[in-house]
Design a protein around this motif. Structure first.
Motif, short mmCIF file in Angstrom:
data_model
loop_
_atom_site.label_atom_id
_atom_site.label_comp_id
_atom_site.label_asym_id
_atom_site.label_seq_id
_atom_site.Cartn_x
_atom_site.Cartn_y
_atom_site.Cartn_z
N PRO A 92 0.82 -1.21 0.00
CA PRO A 92 0.00 0.00 0.00
C PRO A 92 0.85 1.27 0.00
CG PRO A 92 -0.79 -1.55 1.65
CD PRO A 92 0.49 -2.11 1.12
N ASN A 93 0.31 2.32 -0.56
CA ASN A 93 0.93 3.65 -0.55
C ASN A 93 2.19 3.81 -1.37
OD1 ASN A 93 -0.97 4.99 1.05
ND2 ASN A 93 -0.14 3.96 2.86
N VAL A 94 2.48 2.87 -2.26
CA VAL A 94 3.63 3.11 -3.15
C VAL A 94 3.18 3.96 -4.35
CG1 VAL A 94 5.08 1.16 -2.53
CG2 VAL A 94 3.29 0.87 -4.25
N GLY A 95 1.89 4.12 -4.53
CA GLY A 95 1.41 4.98 -5.61
C GLY A 95 0.77 4.23 -6.76
N LYS A 96 0.23 3.06 -6.49
CA LYS A 96 -0.32 2.23 -7.57
C LYS A 96 -1.49 2.92 -8.29
CE LYS A 96 -1.10 -1.35 -4.88
NZ LYS A 96 -0.46 -0.87 -3.64
N SER A 97 -2.42 3.47 -7.52
CA SER A 97 -3.59 4.04 -8.20
C SER A 97 -3.26 5.31 -8.96
CB SER A 97 -4.77 4.25 -7.26
OG SER A 97 -4.35 4.39 -5.95
N THR A 98 -2.25 6.05 -8.48
CA THR A 98 -1.82 7.23 -9.24
C THR A 98 -1.33 6.81 -10.62
OG1 THR A 98 -1.03 8.10 -7.14
CG2 THR A 98 -0.40 9.32 -9.12
N ILE A 99 -0.53 5.76 -10.65
CA ILE A 99 -0.01 5.29 -11.93
C ILE A 99 -1.13 4.71 -12.78
CG2 ILE A 99 1.54 3.61 -13.02
CD1 ILE A 99 2.93 5.99 -11.64
N PHE A 100 -2.01 3.95 -12.14
CA PHE A 100 -3.16 3.38 -12.85
C PHE A 100 -3.94 4.49 -13.54
CE2 PHE A 100 -7.72 2.24 -12.76
CZ PHE A 100 -7.69 1.03 -13.44
N ASN A 101 -4.27 5.54 -12.78
CA ASN A 101 -5.06 6.63 -13.36
C ASN A 101 -4.32 7.34 -14.47
OD1 ASN A 101 -7.33 6.20 -11.78
ND2 ASN A 101 -6.52 7.42 -10.10
N ARG A 102 -3.01 7.47 -14.34
CA ARG A 102 -2.25 8.12 -15.41
C ARG A 102 -2.26 7.30 -16.69
NH1 ARG A 102 0.55 12.83 -15.12
NH2 ARG A 102 0.89 13.55 -12.98
N VAL A 103 -2.13 6.00 -16.53
CA VAL A 103 -2.10 5.13 -17.72
C VAL A 103 -3.47 5.09 -18.39
CG1 VAL A 103 -1.82 2.75 -18.51
CG2 VAL A 103 -0.22 3.69 -16.84
N VAL A 104 -4.49 5.06 -17.56
CA VAL A 104 -5.85 4.94 -18.08
C VAL A 104 -6.33 6.26 -18.69
CG1 VAL A 104 -8.23 4.71 -17.31
CG2 VAL A 104 -6.53 3.02 -16.63
N GLY A 105 -5.87 7.38 -18.15
CA GLY A 105 -6.26 8.68 -18.68
C GLY A 105 -7.74 8.91 -18.58
N GLU A 106 -8.31 9.54 -19.60
CA GLU A 106 -9.73 9.88 -19.50
C GLU A 106 -10.61 8.69 -19.84
OE1 GLU A 106 -8.57 12.33 -22.51
OE2 GLU A 106 -7.08 12.31 -20.90
N ARG A 107 -10.00 7.63 -20.32
CA ARG A 107 -10.81 6.50 -20.73
C ARG A 107 -11.75 6.03 -19.66
NH1 ARG A 107 -9.06 3.05 -24.63
NH2 ARG A 107 -7.73 4.10 -26.12
N ILE A 108 -11.41 6.35 -18.42
CA ILE A 108 -12.22 5.82 -17.34
C ILE A 108 -13.54 6.55 -17.16
CG2 ILE A 108 -11.42 7.20 -15.39
CD1 ILE A 108 -10.89 4.25 -14.14
N SER A 109 -13.60 7.79 -17.63
CA SER A 109 -14.87 8.51 -17.44
C SER A 109 -15.84 8.08 -18.52
CB SER A 109 -14.64 10.00 -17.51
OG SER A 109 -14.14 10.35 -18.77
N ILE A 110 -16.94 7.55 -18.09
CA ILE A 110 -17.89 7.00 -19.04
C ILE A 110 -19.18 7.79 -18.92
CG2 ILE A 110 -19.34 4.99 -19.42
CD1 ILE A 110 -16.48 3.58 -18.59
N VAL A 111 -19.75 8.09 -20.08
CA VAL A 111 -20.81 9.08 -20.09
C VAL A 111 -22.22 8.55 -19.90
CG1 VAL A 111 -19.60 10.87 -21.32
CG2 VAL A 111 -20.59 8.99 -22.60
#
Ligand code: GDP
Length: 434
Positions: free
Chosen positions: A10-29
């Protein structure tokens, strides 16, 4: 698509990297339940290579102790991924937990790319040398918060992707999966299907590339049940968590043409059913709703109609999906399932004639005039089908901004009334005519 998993304590920054790689693709309309994806599984792209990525840190297993948690997360990565990003952190150096994860990953023999996060400036690069001791070769310094080093890291990741072979040999097969919360009877259904007289199951050893799928023939057509092994094997602790089953469902949906959304008749429809169905719809897959355990329901002539209405009320966005009531145990109506899958699959890749399509649309416009906005009326010039799986149409208009959601819905209904498309979502895209 290749799958990449991120693991690390925990806390090594996994979700920060995940979100950077995924970019805006995650926001679904779309306004469909479940579409705000749990932020554990999404797709990314690097150098024209598309892949899926898992943040295993988002999957917590009950209230197990810290070390057990990260061990489970490492196992999930090993089970689910083609390439693993092992994340560590320059601030704390190599910890005992890192070594624990390293041991597991090492034994798995999956390709691992080691990332050292929070290397925010060049002076901090010194810190990475300690990480060679983990045994995964060159550590990649990155900074999630500054977005540094990601390119080199992803270069190394895609380097390990399985090379594309003759993977397309099963494109003519109808791929389907059974999706639903635990105990709705997915495995029982698979077994009932495979036990049917007219179903011929392929000899696994010889024909199946991917051992987790099952191939079968029915009426001389070939089918693949996606992830059947995953459905039948049970035992690992994390398999009972909701996040993990959602992850499995998303992976299976991704690979399917047709998704069977399985509902337990005894328990009715719950939120998780909607969420899962929402994923399938959002992914543009054909959908058949299967109400299992119908034998266990006390019923009269009205029960089925009433249950059907309940489903329609709960799944407004799935109004195109046929509903099958059956029982995996008594086998009642099991024989209707494969023909239904075939129907949904045919509609999923149906192409309609452009001139007939335009006649339908022009009739629709004559019947119910297009919307206006600030005194301007939407003009529809023509419609053309640009794709299948799901059938996708482009509506060329004067000004796309005037198009209204409800009018799109109306056009979709007219298209459905003319061509059917039972079992499949269809997409309408509104574009300005150039
Ligand atoms: P899965 O977790 O969705 O794969 O569910 P299983 O196939 O393991 O089934 C869960 C339980 O439901 C088992 O005890 C089955 O025997 C039972 N079950 C499955 N299908 C039916 C059915 O059609 N009728 C009844 N009464 N029970 C069923």
């Amino acid at each position: 698509k290749p799958v990449v998993a991120i693991v690390g304590r925990p806390n090594v920054g996994k979700s920060t990297i995940f979100n950077r790689v995924v970019g805006e693709r995650i926001s679904i309309v779309e306004d469909v339940p479940g579409v705000t994806r749990d932020r554990i599984y999404s797709s990314g792209e690097w150098l024209n290579q598309v892949f899926n990525i898992i943040d295993t840190g988002g999957i917590e297993v009950g209230d197990e102790p810290f070390l057990a948690q990260i061990r489970y997360q490492a196992e999930i990565a090993i089970d689910e991924a083609d390439v693993i990003i092992f994340m560590t952190n320059s601030r704390e150096g190599v910890t005992a937990a890192d070594e624990e994860v390293a041991k597991l990953l090492f034994r798995s023999k999956k390709p691992v790319v080691l990332a050292v996060n929070k290397v925010d400036n060049p002076e901090m690069r010194e810190a990475i040398y300690d990480f060679y001791s983990l045994g995964f070769g060159e550590p990649y310094p990155i900074s999630g918060s500054h977005g540094l080093g990601l390119g080199d890291l992803l270069d190394a990741v895609i380097e390990h992707f399985p090379k594309k072979g003759n993977d397309d040999d099963d494109d003519d097969k109808i791929k389907f999966s059974l999706i639903g919360r635990p105990n709705v009877g997915k495995s029982s259904l698979v077994n009932a299907l495979l036990g049917e007289e007219r179903v011929i199951v392929s000899d696994i050893a010889g024909t199946t590339r991917d051992a987790i799928d099952t191939e079968l023939k029915y009426n001389n057509k070939e089918y693949v049940i996606i992830d059947t092994a995953g459905m039948r094997k049970k035992g690992k602790v994390y398999e009972t968590t909701e996040k993990y089953s959602v992850l499995r469902a998303l992976k299976a949906i991704e690979r399917s043409d047709v998704v069977l959304v399985v509902i337990n008749a005894e328990e009715g429809i719950i939120e998780q059913d909607k969420k899962i169905a929402g994923y399938a719809h959002e992914a543009g897959r054909a959908v058949v709703i299967v109400v299992n355990k119908w034998d266990a329901v006390e019923k009269d002539e009205k029960t089925m109609k009433e249950f059907e209405q309940k489903i329609r009320d709960h799944f407004l966005f799935l109004d195109y999906a046929p509903i099958v009531f059956l029982s995996a145990i008594t086998k009642k109506r099991i024989h209707t399932l494969i023909p239904m899958i075939e129907l949904a699959s045919e509609n999923h890749s149906l192409r309609v004639e452009t001139n007939v399509l335009n006649d339908v649309i022009m009739d629709a416009v004559a019947m119910n005039p297009a919307p206006t906005d600030k005194g301007k009326r939407l003009r529809i010039y023509y419609v053309t089908q640009v794709g299948v799986k799901p059938p996708t149409f482009v509506v060329f208009v004067n000004e796309p901004e005037i198009m209204h959601f409800s009018y799109e819905r109306f056009l979709e209904n007219r298209i459905r009334a003319a061509f059917g498309f039972e079992g499949t979502p269809i997409r309408l895209l509104t574009r300005a005519r150039k």
